[in-house]
Write a protein that holds these residues in place. Structure first.
Motif, PDB file in Angstrom:
ATOM      1  N   THR A   1       0.824  -1.213   0.000  1.00  0.00           N
ATOM      2  CA  THR A   1       0.000   0.000   0.000  1.00  0.00           C
ATOM      3  C   THR A   1       0.859   1.263   0.000  1.00  0.00           C
ATOM      4  O   THR A   1       0.346   2.355  -0.262  1.00  0.00           O
ATOM      5  N   ARG A   2       2.159   1.126   0.288  1.00  0.00           N
ATOM      6  CA  ARG A   2       3.013   2.312   0.358  1.00  0.00           C
ATOM      7  C   ARG A   2       3.202   2.920  -1.017  1.00  0.00           C
ATOM      8  O   ARG A   2       3.667   2.274  -1.951  1.00  0.00           O
ATOM      9  N   GLY A   3       2.819   4.188  -1.154  1.00  0.00           N
ATOM     10  CA  GLY A   3       2.987   4.877  -2.424  1.00  0.00           C
ATOM     11  C   GLY A   3       4.344   5.564  -2.509  1.00  0.00           C
ATOM     12  O   GLY A   3       5.084   5.668  -1.530  1.00  0.00           O
ATOM     13  N   LEU A   4       4.682   6.033  -3.695  1.00  0.00           N
ATOM     14  CA  LEU A   4       5.900   6.799  -3.895  1.00  0.00           C
ATOM     15  C   LEU A   4       5.648   8.259  -3.525  1.00  0.00           C
ATOM     16  O   LEU A   4       4.540   8.771  -3.678  1.00  0.00           O
ATOM     17  N   ALA A   5       6.680   8.923  -3.048  1.00  0.00           N
ATOM     18  CA  ALA A   5       6.577  10.355  -2.797  1.00  0.00           C
ATOM     19  C   ALA A   5       6.477  11.090  -4.129  1.00  0.00           C
ATOM     20  O   ALA A   5       6.826  10.561  -5.190  1.00  0.00           O
ATOM     21  N   ALA A   6       5.983  12.312  -4.068  1.00  0.00           N
ATOM     22  CA  ALA A   6       5.820  13.107  -5.284  1.00  0.00           C
ATOM     23  C   ALA A   6       7.151  13.228  -6.025  1.00  0.00           C
ATOM     24  O   ALA A   6       8.169  13.599  -5.450  1.00  0.00           O
ATOM     25  N   GLY A   7       7.147  12.852  -7.288  1.00  0.00           N
ATOM     26  CA  GLY A   7       8.340  12.937  -8.115  1.00  0.00           C
ATOM     27  C   GLY A   7       9.214  11.707  -8.095  1.00  0.00           C
ATOM     28  O   GLY A   7      10.121  11.577  -8.933  1.00  0.00           O
ATOM     29  N   GLU A   8       8.999  10.774  -7.171  1.00  0.00           N
ATOM     30  CA  GLU A   8       9.789   9.547  -7.148  1.00  0.00           C
ATOM     31  C   GLU A   8       9.382   8.629  -8.303  1.00  0.00           C
ATOM     32  O   GLU A   8       8.220   8.612  -8.720  1.00  0.00           O
ATOM     33  N   VAL A   9      10.339   7.851  -8.789  1.00  0.00           N
ATOM     34  CA  VAL A   9      10.113   6.976  -9.938  1.00  0.00           C
ATOM     35  C   VAL A   9      10.632   5.580  -9.608  1.00  0.00           C
ATOM     36  O   VAL A   9      11.676   5.422  -8.975  1.00  0.00           O
ATOM     37  N   SER A  10       9.895   4.574 -10.050  1.00  0.00           N
ATOM     38  CA  SER A  10      10.322   3.183  -9.941  1.00  0.00           C
ATOM     39  C   SER A  10      10.159   2.530 -11.306  1.00  0.00           C
ATOM     40  O   SER A  10       9.091   2.631 -11.928  1.00  0.00           O
ATOM     41  N   ALA A  11      11.214   1.893 -11.797  1.00  0.00           N
ATOM     42  CA  ALA A  11      11.166   1.206 -13.087  1.00  0.00           C
ATOM     43  C   ALA A  11      11.446  -0.269 -12.869  1.00  0.00           C
ATOM     44  O   ALA A  11      12.296  -0.633 -12.051  1.00  0.00           O
ATOM     45  N   ARG A  12      10.750  -1.125 -13.605  1.00  0.00           N
ATOM     46  CA  ARG A  12      10.963  -2.561 -13.461  1.00  0.00           C
ATOM     47  C   ARG A  12      10.880  -3.249 -14.810  1.00  0.00           C
ATOM     48  O   ARG A  12      10.261  -2.762 -15.760  1.00  0.00           O
ATOM     49  N   ALA A  13      11.520  -4.421 -14.861  1.00  0.00           N
ATOM     50  CA  ALA A  13      11.428  -5.321 -16.005  1.00  0.00           C
ATOM     51  C   ALA A  13      11.282  -6.726 -15.456  1.00  0.00           C
ATOM     52  O   ALA A  13      11.928  -7.080 -14.463  1.00  0.00           O
ATOM     53  N   ASP A  14      10.420  -7.516 -16.055  1.00  0.00           N
ATOM     54  CA  ASP A  14      10.276  -8.897 -15.602  1.00  0.00           C
ATOM     55  C   ASP A  14       9.920  -9.808 -16.756  1.00  0.00           C
ATOM     56  O   ASP A  14       9.475  -9.358 -17.819  1.00  0.00           O
ATOM     57  N   ALA A  15      10.144 -11.090 -16.542  1.00  0.00           N
ATOM     58  CA  ALA A  15       9.864 -12.112 -17.550  1.00  0.00           C
ATOM     59  C   ALA A  15       9.312 -13.347 -16.854  1.00  0.00           C
ATOM     60  O   ALA A  15       9.830 -13.759 -15.812  1.00  0.00           O
ATOM     61  N   ALA A  16       8.261 -13.931 -17.419  1.00  0.00           N
ATOM     62  CA  ALA A  16       7.654 -15.147 -16.883  1.00  0.00           C
ATOM     63  C   ALA A  16       7.555 -16.181 -17.999  1.00  0.00           C
ATOM     64  O   ALA A  16       7.068 -15.875 -19.095  1.00  0.00           O
ATOM     65  N   TYR A  17       8.028 -17.394 -17.707  1.00  0.00           N
ATOM     66  CA  TYR A  17       8.000 -18.476 -18.705  1.00  0.00           C
ATOM     67  C   TYR A  17       7.185 -19.633 -18.158  1.00  0.00           C
ATOM     68  O   TYR A  17       7.472 -20.147 -17.068  1.00  0.00           O
ATOM     69  N   SER A  18       6.160 -20.043 -18.905  1.00  0.00           N
ATOM     70  CA  SER A  18       5.236 -21.081 -18.444  1.00  0.00           C
ATOM     71  C   SER A  18       5.165 -22.245 -19.409  1.00  0.00           C
ATOM     72  O   SER A  18       5.182 -22.064 -20.634  1.00  0.00           O
ATOM     73  N   SER A  19       5.074 -23.435 -18.828  1.00  0.00           N
ATOM     74  CA  SER A  19       4.728 -24.628 -19.584  1.00  0.00           C
ATOM     75  C   SER A  19       3.225 -24.837 -19.459  1.00  0.00           C
ATOM     76  O   SER A  19       2.691 -24.910 -18.348  1.00  0.00           O
ATOM     77  N   LEU A  20       2.539 -24.930 -20.588  1.00  0.00           N
ATOM     78  CA  LEU A  20       1.086 -25.060 -20.612  1.00  0.00           C
ATOM     79  C   LEU A  20       0.710 -26.428 -21.161  1.00  0.00           C
ATOM     80  O   LEU A  20       1.130 -26.808 -22.258  1.00  0.00           O
TER      81      LEU A  20
END
Length: 343
Positions: free
Chosen positions: A49-68
């Motif tokens: 629930t914790r938000g970022l302060a005004a002007g703060e930035v968070s960048a992410r990259a992710d990858a998910a690989y599934s066998s179906l």
């Protein structure tokens, strides 16, 4: 006299260890169900629930690989899910202020017959696990399709790289930062950027509303989320007289401080199936997944995450998912409580 330098060194090590502090909890792993039809539905990932302060930035990259692997059939109906699915996404989160932040994600899919079938057949044989006749089916084949009376209702074509629908959402924390239990509301829409004709988009704007709650602890922090998405039916199933169903989601997560720079996670997630009006157990049943993983601090700004997902309800969810994430947020891994955790 000669023992004094050694004793002083031991004392210094003990004092240093006692001053080690626990990095602030960072929130659950933002994992999701990799079922090809569920990926068409607007989804806001598990979060703190914790938000970022005004002007703060968070960048992410992710990858998910599934066998179906899932086959369901009844007179006049068939669902087949035989593929390997890679979803790669880049996301950006910006703090607006007053507990409000805005997030956007750009996801891309790669699908194929894959390479894991032989390994998974041997894995199931070794542990004596049922494999739903995977061992007598063609290896590394591809088929993701929903059929009724011999006609295709919905399918996903194999794709080397395919843009998915783009979600945009906002979160607003309603409780003070230091409240023992945090509560936030959020909402957003998913834009129809994916190719709905090939099975990688819904073809329409999908709104979603949800809530977050958490309780941060010294060693264990707990998180929960729930949301509801109003789903848009792609043109192909609509022409066949089939409607995708709205999706409700709920989940719980525990973040455990294992070491000073390493946190572990156990998470469960449940959701209703968007294909649940088709009339097969394999399409209609609810879906539930168990996730275990960890988050490693590489620096105060950079974290690496690893997770593994397994279906809790057989004959409906993806068989297995491996997930890898990386998040960059300046000074995100704050140190606030002296717990003497080993480094």
């Amino acid at each position: 006299m000669q023992s004094r330098p050694y004793a002083s060194g031991v004392l210094a090590a003990i004092v240093a260890s006692s001053c080690a502090t626990q990095p602030a909890p960072q929130g659950p792993l933002p994992v999701r169900n990799q079922h090809p039809a569920q990926l068409l539905v607007m989804h806001m990932p598990p979060a703190s629930t914790r938000g970022l302060a005004a002007g703060e930035v968070s960048a992410r990259a992710d990858a998910a690989y599934s066998s179906l692997w899932l086959v369901g059939a009844a007179p006049g109906r068939q669902w087949r899910m035989d593929a390997e699915y890679l979803r790669v996404a880049a996301g950006l989160r910006v703090g607006i202020g007053s507990g409000l932040d805005l997030a956007v994600e750009l996801p891309v899919a790669h699908t194929s017959g894959g390479f894991l079938d032989s390994f998974l057949v041997d894995y199931h044989d070794f542990f004596g696990l049922p494999d739903q006749d995977r061992d007598i089916s063609p290896r590394n084949a591809y088929d993701v399709s929903l059929r009724r009376s011999g006609n295709t209702v919905w399918s996903a074509d194999p794709a080397g790289a395919q843009l998915l629908d783009v979600p945009i959402y906002a979160s607003w924390r309603l409780t003070p930062e230091r409240a023992p239990v945090g509560f936030a509301v959020r909402g957003g829409v998913e834009l129809p950027t994916g190719d709905a004709d090939r099975g990688y988009g819904s073809g329409g704007v999908e709104p979603s509303l949800g809530v977050l709650f958490d309780r941060e602890g010294d060693l264990v922090s707990l998180y929960g989320h729930a949301q509801y998405t109003w789903v848009h039916t792609p043109d192909e199933p609509a022409r066949a007289g089939f409607a995708f169903a709205d999706v409700a989601v709920a989940g719980l997560a525990a973040e455990i401080a294992l070491l000073d720079d390493l946190h572990g996670f156990v998470q469960v997630a449940w959701e209703t199936s968007t294909l649940r009006n088709f009339g097969l157990r394999e399409t209609d049943d609810d879906q539930a997944l168990l996730w275990v993983g960890g988050r490693l601090r590489c620096s105060d700004d950079l974290q690496v995450e690893l997770g593994f997902g397994e279906d809790l309800l057989a004959l409906v969810s993806p068989d297995f998912t491996a997930w890898l994430g990386m998040v960059w947020q300046p000074s995100s891994w704050g140190r606030s409580r002296r717990l003497g955790l080993p480094r």
